[in-house]
Structure formats: C-alpha cells, structure tokens
Scaffold this motif. Structure first.
Motif, PDB file in Angstrom:
ATOM      1  N   PRO A 268      33.772  19.565  -8.381  1.00 47.35           N
ATOM      2  CA  PRO A 268      33.811  18.406  -7.597  1.00 47.35           C
ATOM      3  C   PRO A 268      34.529  17.341  -7.709  1.00 47.35           C
ATOM      4  O   PRO A 268      35.137  16.616  -7.254  1.00 47.35           O
ATOM      5  CB  PRO A 268      32.316  17.965  -7.464  1.00 47.35           C
ATOM      6  CG  PRO A 268      31.409  19.366  -7.668  1.00 47.35           C
ATOM      7  CD  PRO A 268      32.565  20.187  -8.701  1.00 47.35           C
ATOM      8  N   VAL A 271      38.266  18.325  -7.288  1.00 48.74           N
ATOM      9  CA  VAL A 271      38.557  18.058  -5.907  1.00 48.74           C
ATOM     10  C   VAL A 271      38.747  16.558  -5.625  1.00 48.74           C
ATOM     11  O   VAL A 271      39.383  16.261  -4.602  1.00 48.74           O
ATOM     12  CB  VAL A 271      37.231  18.746  -5.017  1.00 48.74           C
ATOM     13  CG1 VAL A 271      37.326  18.469  -3.713  1.00 48.74           C
ATOM     14  CG2 VAL A 271      37.288  20.121  -5.490  1.00 48.74           C
ATOM     15  N   ALA A 272      37.755  15.669  -5.957  1.00 50.24           N
ATOM     16  CA  ALA A 272      37.679  14.362  -5.664  1.00 50.24           C
ATOM     17  C   ALA A 272      39.321  13.748  -5.965  1.00 50.24           C
ATOM     18  O   ALA A 272      39.826  12.887  -5.418  1.00 50.24           O
ATOM     19  CB  ALA A 272      36.815  13.507  -6.193  1.00 50.24           C
ATOM     20  N   ARG A 349      31.709  26.916  -2.261  1.00 50.56           N
ATOM     21  CA  ARG A 349      31.552  25.509  -2.579  1.00 50.56           C
ATOM     22  C   ARG A 349      32.678  24.658  -2.124  1.00 50.56           C
ATOM     23  O   ARG A 349      32.875  23.456  -1.876  1.00 50.56           O
ATOM     24  CB  ARG A 349      31.483  25.422  -4.129  1.00 50.56           C
ATOM     25  CG  ARG A 349      31.258  24.449  -4.916  1.00 50.56           C
ATOM     26  CD  ARG A 349      29.927  23.553  -4.190  1.00 50.56           C
ATOM     27  NE  ARG A 349      29.608  22.427  -5.153  1.00 50.56           N
ATOM     28  CZ  ARG A 349      29.300  21.206  -4.607  1.00 50.56           C
ATOM     29  NH1 ARG A 349      28.895  21.079  -3.476  1.00 50.56           N
ATOM     30  NH2 ARG A 349      28.945  20.059  -5.479  1.00 50.56           N
ATOM     31  N   GLU A 352      32.635  23.472   1.339  1.00 49.40           N
ATOM     32  CA  GLU A 352      31.655  22.356   1.536  1.00 49.40           C
ATOM     33  C   GLU A 352      32.508  21.196   0.800  1.00 49.40           C
ATOM     34  O   GLU A 352      32.188  20.067   1.756  1.00 49.40           O
ATOM     35  CB  GLU A 352      30.512  22.814   0.675  1.00 49.40           C
ATOM     36  CG  GLU A 352      29.217  21.744   0.604  1.00 49.40           C
ATOM     37  CD  GLU A 352      28.220  22.269  -0.079  1.00 49.40           C
ATOM     38  OE1 GLU A 352      26.889  22.101   0.186  1.00 49.40           O
ATOM     39  OE2 GLU A 352      28.446  22.594  -1.368  1.00 49.40           O
ATOM     40  N   LEU A 353      32.749  21.185  -0.278  1.00 42.94           N
ATOM     41  CA  LEU A 353      33.466  19.968  -0.550  1.00 42.94           C
ATOM     42  C   LEU A 353      34.485  19.050   0.214  1.00 42.94           C
ATOM     43  O   LEU A 353      34.444  18.154   0.514  1.00 42.94           O
ATOM     44  CB  LEU A 353      34.033  19.993  -2.043  1.00 42.94           C
ATOM     45  CG  LEU A 353      33.043  20.369  -3.274  1.00 42.94           C
ATOM     46  CD1 LEU A 353      33.637  20.838  -4.455  1.00 42.94           C
ATOM     47  CD2 LEU A 353      32.161  19.271  -3.495  1.00 42.94           C
ATOM     48  N   GLN A 357      34.821  15.501   2.961  1.00 42.20           N
ATOM     49  CA  GLN A 357      35.405  14.275   2.679  1.00 42.20           C
ATOM     50  C   GLN A 357      36.427  13.754   3.739  1.00 42.20           C
ATOM     51  O   GLN A 357      37.194  14.416   4.122  1.00 42.20           O
ATOM     52  CB  GLN A 357      36.474  14.765   1.561  1.00 42.20           C
ATOM     53  CG  GLN A 357      37.536  13.645   0.939  1.00 42.20           C
ATOM     54  CD  GLN A 357      36.765  12.426   0.598  1.00 42.20           C
ATOM     55  OE1 GLN A 357      35.788  12.453  -0.330  1.00 42.20           O
ATOM     56  NE2 GLN A 357      36.997  11.024   0.861  1.00 42.20           N
TER      57      GLN A 357
END
Length: 511
Positions: A268, A271-272, A349, A352-353, A357
């Motif tokens: 995560p 990814v951010a 996953r 989902e992430l 966003q």
C-alpha cells in the motif's frame, strides 16, 4: 538541466540510425533537459530507486502515452483542419486514414492505434471485388510498415466474420511484417469458427494475431467501446491513456518482512507513491501542455474525459518467490499451488488498492490496473504476472496457472505461450487451446511458434533476421528492432520453452 553535448553527438554520428531515428532520439534528449514535474521527496526517492517507474516517458508530458481516435469521425465527416472531405470510395477511405495517422501522437512518436479496420472500411466495399479488396489491403499494409515502421502500432478486427477481416488476415500472413500489430476480437456468440480458424492458422505462420476475449473486454468499458493498442493494452475508444506508471513488485517484496507485511504495509505504501507520480504527470499534461486544445478534440476524434491512467505492475514471479523464500518455502511461481495462491492474493490486493484511490482528469475517476509487459532493460525481472522464462509448464497448465489473474487487469494482461513448431501440422489444437483459455477467463490469447522469423517480445513483434542485421551493426529499418535486440540480450526472451499443446510433457517436474 541541459543536454549533454557528447550524448547528442553520439546520436548524430551513429551510423546505424536513420535521420528520422536520430531526430526522435534528439527530441527525447531535449525533453529530458527540462525539469521533471514537481514531486515530493519520498516519491522522487522511490522513482530514482526504480521501485516505482515512469516508463521513461519523458520529463514533460506534452502528449498522452496512447491515443485511440475514433477514426469513424473523420471517415464520416472529413476534417476541416486537415482540409479533407468525407471519403466516398474505398480508395478515398484508405487515403484518408493514411493521412490521419500522421497527425495522431503517442509515446513512440507514431500512432499506436490505427482503428477497428473492418468496421471502418466495410461501408466502402460495396461494388469492390474480393480480389480488388485484397490488392488494396496489401498496398495499405505495406504502406503502414514502410512509412510507420513501429511494432507498437496496432490494428483491430472482429468479432464478425467479414470480407475486410479475412483480407487483412490473408495479407498479414503473406507479408510477415512487424507492423502493424494485430488483434482479432473473438466473441463465441458472433464470430464464426471459420474466421477464428483463419486467425489461429495465421499464428502458426507469423505468430499473429493476438486473439482477444471480446465479451470480457467489452464488459469493462462502455457503449462507445474499446480498442487494443500497442502491445495488448485495452483502453477507451475515442480517448486512450494519459500515462503508464508501474510498481516493481520484487523491489517492494525486498522491503517487506514477510507476505503479510507486503500485503498490509509495504505494498500500500508504494502504491500510494506511484499514485502521486501518476497524478503529477497527469496534472502537467492536462493543465500545462495544451494538448487538449488540438483539432483532435475540437473535431471529435478524441474526448479528454476518455483518457485513462494505467497503473502497471511487473515482476510478480520474482516477488512471490522472494516472499516464499523468506518463509522457507522454495515454491516456484506458475508451478506450485502455494506460489500461485500468493500471486492471486497480490493481484486482488492491488485491484482493491487501485479501486480505492480517486484521481483527477482520469476516465471514471480511477486508474486502470495493468499487467505491464516490461522494458528491454528489465534484467532478471519477468513482465507483469507472467511465469519466468524457461520455467513455463505445458500450455494447458500454463493457462490454468495464470487465468485467475486476468479478472483484475482490465487495461491489459497477456501471456505468451511458446509452442513447438509441430503445431503447424495441427492448428486445430491451438484453436482448442484458445477456446479453453477463454473459458478459464483469459482476456488475451497470444502465442509464439518456434521456428518463425516473427517473434513476440513482450507484445510487440520483431523479426529474428532483423535482429541479426542490427547486431551486425547494419542498422534497422524498423524502430522497435533495437528494443527487441536489447531485450533478447538482457531479458532472456529467447529462453522461452517451446511446448507441445498437450499434457504429455507434464510428467517430469523439470519440464
């Protein structure tokens, strides 16, 4: 920042580059002399470490990465800007498209999408004999390869069985060109077995076309539709993709304590950071470049609201095996159930992430997850979610191992099944494999056949004979030959194992 004179001089004096190739290389040097779009320190550090990656698109995004014009607009209305009347005949329609292509930008400097050609040309075929149509398509195909010599340039046909699609398949097999790349969109409710068989037979001859699972792709888009472009990327028709960024899953895994830490903390985080990188590039394109003030928008070829952001990932195989090694489990991705299950969990996953966003200036306000096909410099890293080269199981097991990933990657995912050349005597086996793969949920069926001069690298094509000429310092007529030659040396694409289309090779664990 400034251009390094020595670097510029090496480009200018390179005897293997054509003048056009030199001009392209010089323009990239000039763009990268500009400051990068503003990034915070953490994102910049991740980019410099290449945990996240901008695909080297350039420091000043002044055009989208992929543009998918609705060419039906110019064929129906003509173009005021280009002073083109609406065509009335097949000759005029093809000529109009040839002119239009030169005004469509992309990351390569050439168009990556030349249209759903059968739908575009069929209205102009009344009164044109099959033989005349064949001759026109053959001239058109030669023009594309000789004037736009880039293997990322992509045409679509199907799902209907029609005269134009059949002529294109006939010509593509005869000429064996790297351009254009080609996708046949297959729909079992619409496509005939005969046209699918022709497409599959072409694969045994020239490793083209891709065959797309049209119902799955269509469900991910809206009524205006989609196109398959560049390697195998699915994007909104009348729009495209503004940018493609990606996350190196192996580098994320190396920064994780174990699989749980990877899924809940480290992944995560990166990814951010990749989202920050993506948004910075989008902001420049939409707010500063002026691209969307062009005639392409005002005449309706494209719509600024139909441009996606592609969120790419790669090195799934290495990430999974690294995380399992931490736990003391020597499972092999693509072969062992435990490794495959972890891969599916990572894809879920990621989906989902990405879905969580929101983004600005992005189609449907969300990025599209993409199984990215790699760069020619990705040494020791496997594209997307593919199985490592040289470790592929038999084709049926290969499909079964990777099909569960495909539900998550709406903007493009592809495997390359490398088939033994004995399949040339039994193309029906490839047809059955394709249908079975689609029944398992595969979005895209792609195969290389051993012994063919045309070979898929990551999705684009090279000719081995062209690579040999390039390696002998004789230059290359096509822009993508150098990339393919580099990939062959650095990423082991030629180590793919040719397989028989059956389970007979699955008995040995090392097969």
């Amino acid at each position: 920042m400034s251009c390094d004179p020595q670097s510029l001089r090496r480009i200018v004096n390179n005897p293997t580059l054509s003048p056009a190739q030199k001009a392209r290389a010089l323009s990239l040097e000039a763009e990268n002399a500009l400051p990068y779009p503003a990034l915070d320190a953490e994102t910049r550090d991740a980019l410099e470490a290449r945990v996240i990656c901008d695909m080297f698109e350039g420091h000043a995004p002044y055009k989208p990465r992929y543009v998918l014009p609705d060419y039906a607009v110019v064929l129906t209305r003509g173009s005021e800007w280009l002073e083109l009347p609406a065509p009335q005949t097949l000759d005029e329609a093809i000529n109009t498209l040839m002119i239009a292509y030169h005004h469509v930008p992309s990351v390569t400097g050439m168009p990556v999408y030349i249209g759903q050609l059968d739908d575009l040309l069929l209205p102009f075929c009344d009164g044109v004999s099959d033989e005349a149509l064949y001759r026109q398509i053959k001239l058109f195909w030669r023009y594309i390869d000789r004037v736009l010599p880039d293997a990322f340039l992509h045409a679509n046909i199907g799902p209907t069985d029609n005269r134009v699609a059949r002529a294109i398949l006939r010509v593509d097999a005869e000429l064996g060109q790297i351009a254009p790349n080609l996708t046949f969109r297959y729909d079992p409710a619409i496509s005939s077995d005969a046209i699918l068989a022709q497409a599959v037979n072409n694969i045994t001859i020239c490793s083209k076309p891709h065959i797309a699972n049209h119902p799955l792709h269509a469900a991910a888009f809206d009524a205006r539709g989609y196109g398959i472009v560049s390697c195998y990327n699915a994007l909104p028709l009348g729009g495209g993709a503004s940018t493609l960024t990606r996350v190196n899953l192996l580098e994320v895994a190396k920064r994780s304590q174990d699989a749980e830490d990877f899924l809940t903390i480290t992944l995560p985080h990166y990814v951010a950071l990749n989202f920050r990188l993506t948004q910075a590039r989008l902001d420049y394109l939409f707010d500063q470049s002026g691209f969307f003030d062009s005639f392409l928008v005002s005449e309706g070829w494209i719509d600024r609201d139909r441009f996606a952001a592609m969120f790419g990932i790669f090195a799934m195989a290495e990430a999974v095996e690294h995380l399992l090694a931490i736990a003391g489990t020597p499972a092999r991705y693509g072969r062992d159930a435990q490794a495959n299950a972890l891969g599916y969990a990572i894809s879920a996953r990621l989906a989902e992430l990405v879905a969580a966003q929101p983004m600005h200036n992005v189609w449907r306000d969300r990025a599209m997850l993409h199984s990215q096909a790699g760069l020619s410099t990705d040494t020791g890293l496997t594209p997307g979610v593919r199985i490592r080269y040289g470790f592929e199981p038999d084709p049926v097991s290969h499909v079964q191992a990777l099909a569960p990933h495909h539900q998550y990657y709406a903007s493009g995912i592809s495997e390359i099944l490398t088939l033994d050349q004995t399949v040339k005597a039994n193309p029906a086996a490839v047809l059955d494999l394709c249908k079975g793969a689609f029944a398992c949920g595969l979005r895209e069926f792609t195969a290389n056949v051993a012994g063919n001069d045309l070979v898929r690298v990551t999705g684009y094509m090279i000719r081995l004979s062209d690579v040999a000429r390039h390696d002998a310092a004789k230059g290359a007529r096509t822009n993508t030959t150098a990339l393919g030659a580099e990939a062959a040396k650095q990423t082991a694409i030629l180590a793919r194992k040719p397989r028989v289309v059956a389970h007979e090779l699955a008995a040995g664990a090392d097969q």
